[in-house]
Design an enzyme around this catalytic site. Structure first.
Site, PDB file in Angstrom:
ATOM      1  N   HIS A  73       0.825  -1.199   0.000  1.00 26.40           N
ATOM      2  CA  HIS A  73       0.000   0.000   0.000  1.00 26.40           C
ATOM      3  C   HIS A  73       0.864   1.256   0.000  1.00 26.40           C
ATOM      4  CE1 HIS A  73      -2.851  -2.755   2.419  1.00 26.40           C
ATOM      5  NE2 HIS A  73      -3.109  -2.879   1.137  1.00 26.40           N
TER       6      HIS A  73
ATOM      7  N   TYR B  64       1.390   1.564  13.448  1.00 29.23           N
ATOM      8  CA  TYR B  64       2.224   2.469  12.674  1.00 29.23           C
ATOM      9  C   TYR B  64       1.701   3.885  12.735  1.00 29.23           C
ATOM     10  CZ  TYR B  64      -0.897   0.786   8.866  1.00 29.23           C
ATOM     11  OH  TYR B  64      -1.966   0.397   8.107  1.00 29.23           O
TER      12      TYR B  64
ATOM     13  N   ASP C 106      -5.969  -6.645  -2.290  1.00 28.75           N
ATOM     14  CA  ASP C 106      -4.525  -6.812  -2.398  1.00 28.75           C
ATOM     15  C   ASP C 106      -4.126  -7.853  -3.441  1.00 28.75           C
ATOM     16  OD1 ASP C 106      -4.093  -4.806  -0.587  1.00 28.75           O
ATOM     17  OD2 ASP C 106      -3.641  -6.134   1.096  1.00 28.75           O
TER      18      ASP C 106
ATOM     19  N   LYS D   9       5.794   6.417   7.065  1.00 27.46           N
ATOM     20  CA  LYS D   9       5.220   5.498   8.046  1.00 27.46           C
ATOM     21  C   LYS D   9       6.324   4.994   8.965  1.00 27.46           C
ATOM     22  CE  LYS D   9       1.875   3.620   4.747  1.00 27.46           C
ATOM     23  NZ  LYS D   9       1.418   2.410   4.057  1.00 27.46           N
TER      24      LYS D   9
END
Length: 187
Positions: A62, A132, A168, A72
């Site tokens: 992603h 995260y 995904d 991130k």
């Protein structure tokens, strides 16, 4: 915190600088000043939690396109993951290269994923949880992805995913997606 530059420009593993005694240890897990002192992103606006019930659950790849690109900082707080960072920045010297890092509750390691890079992980244990921090708010219209097994990248995973979302599994080959990424970055 102990910062170790990775082979991908702007990516770092971050180890805890533990202060131990008979009680256990104390360590700083985030400090905007320490990140700022190194010229790293220090503005985080969201904290996300990924809870995964089963071993070999795949999440990703992603990323978000400009102007909503995200830095991130990931840490596995329960279980373990095989985390892969993929450089999708066309001007980068490591464009289309990747690194893999094991993040686990035992090693306390964190991974800083810079803007323009995609991230994915495969859980290595049941009941794995990853947190995260992200530098940009999630913007659904800016979300993009790359398939975990896209032949353009030749990523070796420790196992085949047992669980993966339909989304995904359905990302287009990067060769066709690349045209869109380059166009979106120019806007």
């Amino acid at each position: 915190m102990i910062f170790k530059a990775a082979e991908i420009e702007g990516a770092y593993t971050v180890e805890l600088d533990k202060r131990a005694d008979s009680r256990g240890f104390f360590a700083r897990g985030w400090c905007s000043q320490e990140f700022d002192d190194r010229g790293l992103p220090n503005r985080m606006v969201q904290m996300n939690i990924s809870s995964n019930r089963r071993k070999y659950t795949m999440r990703g790849f992603h990323y978000q396109i400009a102007p909503y690109q995200e830095d991130k900082l990931l840490r596995c707080v329960r279980g373990a993951v095989h985390d892969v960072l993929l450089d999708l920045r066309p001007g980068s010297p490591s464009f289309m290269r990747h690194i893999a890092v094991e993040l686990s509750a035992e090693n306390y390691r964190m991974l800083l994923v810079p803007k323009g890079c995609a991230n994915a992980f495969l859980t290595l244990a049941d009941e794995t949880e990853v947190t995260y921090l992200v530098s940009e708010f999630y913007t659904p219209a800016a979300e993009r992805g790359v398939r975990w097994n896209d032949p353009a990248f030749r990523i070796e995973w420790p196992a085949e995913p047992a669980i993966i979302s339909e989304k995904d599994c359905s990302w287009p080959d990067f060769v066709s997606e690349r045209r869109f990424v380059a166009t979106a970055e120019q806007e």
